[in-house]
Design an enzyme around this catalytic site. Structure first.
Site, PDB file in Angstrom:
ATOM      1  N   ILE A 123       0.873  -1.067  -0.184  1.00 19.13           N
ATOM      2  CA  ILE A 123       0.189  -0.073  -0.078  1.00 19.13           C
ATOM      3  C   ILE A 123       0.674   1.428  -0.168  1.00 19.13           C
ATOM      4  CG2 ILE A 123      -1.441   1.287   1.513  1.00 19.13           C
ATOM      5  CD1 ILE A 123      -3.186  -1.018   2.073  1.00 19.13           C
ATOM      6  N   VAL A 126       2.414   1.543  -3.524  1.00 17.41           N
ATOM      7  CA  VAL A 126       1.465   2.191  -4.636  1.00 17.41           C
ATOM      8  C   VAL A 126       1.257   3.603  -4.266  1.00 17.41           C
ATOM      9  CG1 VAL A 126      -0.853   1.904  -5.263  1.00 17.41           C
ATOM     10  CG2 VAL A 126       0.528  -0.084  -4.853  1.00 17.41           C
ATOM     11  N   GLU A 127       1.116   3.939  -3.036  1.00 16.92           N
ATOM     12  CA  GLU A 127       0.466   5.320  -2.703  1.00 16.92           C
ATOM     13  C   GLU A 127       1.606   6.466  -3.085  1.00 16.92           C
ATOM     14  OE1 GLU A 127      -2.162   6.531  -1.867  1.00 16.92           O
ATOM     15  OE2 GLU A 127      -3.442   4.679  -1.814  1.00 16.92           O
ATOM     16  N   THR A 128       2.969   6.213  -2.507  1.00 21.59           N
ATOM     17  CA  THR A 128       3.999   6.934  -2.551  1.00 21.59           C
ATOM     18  C   THR A 128       5.357   6.670  -2.981  1.00 21.59           C
ATOM     19  OG1 THR A 128       4.308   7.165  -0.122  1.00 21.59           O
ATOM     20  CG2 THR A 128       2.819   8.609  -0.667  1.00 21.59           C
ATOM     21  N   TYR A 313      -7.111  -1.043  -7.975  1.00 23.75           N
ATOM     22  CA  TYR A 313      -6.198  -0.672  -6.917  1.00 23.75           C
ATOM     23  C   TYR A 313      -6.063  -1.876  -5.926  1.00 23.75           C
ATOM     24  CZ  TYR A 313      -4.527   1.550  -2.908  1.00 23.75           C
ATOM     25  OH  TYR A 313      -3.651   1.916  -1.768  1.00 23.75           O
TER      26      TYR A 313
END
Length: 337
Positions: A123, A126-128, A313
């Site tokens: 997570i 994927v996010e940052t 996602y």
């Protein structure tokens, strides 16, 4: 012990100029702003005059409105194109390094919340990209722009603007000090202000929650978010499904929350490896010009979609997590990547 001077500090912060470039094209005080201010004063005790002044001086961001707007000619949804952004060598390699550097913290989060290390790392990846790209938009400006000028989901962004102002007051800081994504997401795990207030955790025990600078706080907060949304320890996320004929449209229309009986699916010709007897959601991952990929998602798949409400996602997180686990197990923990 709370600092008795924080309300005064915050009150003065509200009167600080929003930005050096604020000129004539400011937000002003349309009815939507007036209604919002009245609600903040009534529900949370904000000074209406000060908050009106602060919001009215904000210069809306045209860039934020451009980024939030749907494309003029929507591109075809493509699972393979979406997947390729996240399931790639650099992100896997950096993810294993992040795991190695934070292995004790990740293990602690797994023990406390039941969420596997690879899911937390995926997570954040994927996010940052493990904290490398947390966004550079002024969060107050971005959320005010979306709350009062966005044609879509303005109500949602007003709620998040409310949460940002409460967050700033609780921490005794200027609400304009936060930076993040164009949609208002903050820090390494990209929590919206409301999620930050509800689920973020001081996981490193230093007395404050810092999702921008503390990897430990980010890790613990992601794990707690998933646990609070119903993560089931030791349960599967998703399994591939194989069909001998086109799927029943009703399976697709059943929604993302698992509601389909696995026995019924098996009786209608669906095949899947290691299929536990659980309620599932039927996931179709479409790529133009290629065969559609089908999966059965369990409750944990649904929980991941609470982070971002997209089956693309959730599947990217799931597949990146599997790739990270496989690589982590095969790499010498002392060898440079």
């Amino acid at each position: 012990m709370k600092n008795k001077f924080l309300p005064l500090v915050y009150s003065l912060a509200l009167l600080l100029p929003v930005s050096a470039h604020a000129q004539n094209e400011v937000l002003g005080t349309p009815p939507e702003v007036q209604a919002f201010v009245a609600e903040m004063a009534s529900l949370h005790g904000f000074d209406a005059q000060e908050l009106t002044l602060r919001l009215s001086q904000i210069t809306p961001s045209s860039r934020v409105l451009q980024l939030i707007a749907p494309p003029g000619k929507p591109a075809q949804r493509s699972w393979q194109r979406y997947r390729s952004r996240f399931i790639e060598e650099s992100r896997i390699k950096q993810g294993v390094r992040f795991w190695q550097e934070n292995s004790a913290t990740l293990a602690k989060a797994r023990v406390l919340y039941g969420v596997p290390e690879e899911v937390i790392v995926a997570i954040i990846g994927v996010e940052t990209i493990y904290g490398r790209n947390t966004g550079s938009f002024n969060t107050l400006e971005a959320l005010a722009t979306l709350a009062f000028l966005s044609p879509n989901r303005a109500g949602y962004f007003r709620q998040e603007l409310e949460q940002l102002l409460l967050l700033a007051r609780e921490n005794g800081v200027d609400p304009a000090c936060y930076t993040g994504s164009f949609a208002g997401a903050l820090g390494i795990p990209q929590f919206m202000p409301g999620s930050l207030r509800r689920y973020a955790e001081d996981f490193d025990g230093d007395g404050r929650i810092d999702l921008e600078g503390s990897r430990a706080d980010a890790i613990g907060s992601v794990a707690r978010f998933l646990e609070q949304h119903g993560w089931q320890q030791g349960e599967p996320v998703a399994v591939p499904a194989y069909l001998s004929q086109a799927p029943d449209q009703a399976w697709i229309e059943a929604g993302i929350r698992p509601s389909l009986d696995t026995g019924m699916l098996l009786a209608t010709g669906v095949r899947a490896d290691a299929l536990p007897e659980r309620k599932v959601t039927f996931v179709d991952l479409v790529t133009p010009g290629q065969a559609t990929e089908y999966w059965l998602g369990y409750e944990n798949f649904y929980v991941i979609t609470r982070y971002n409400r997209s089956s693309f996602y959730a599947m990217s997180v799931h597949q990146l997590a599997k790739a990270l686990r496989q690589r982590y197990q095969t790499v010498d923990s002392q060898a440079p990547l």
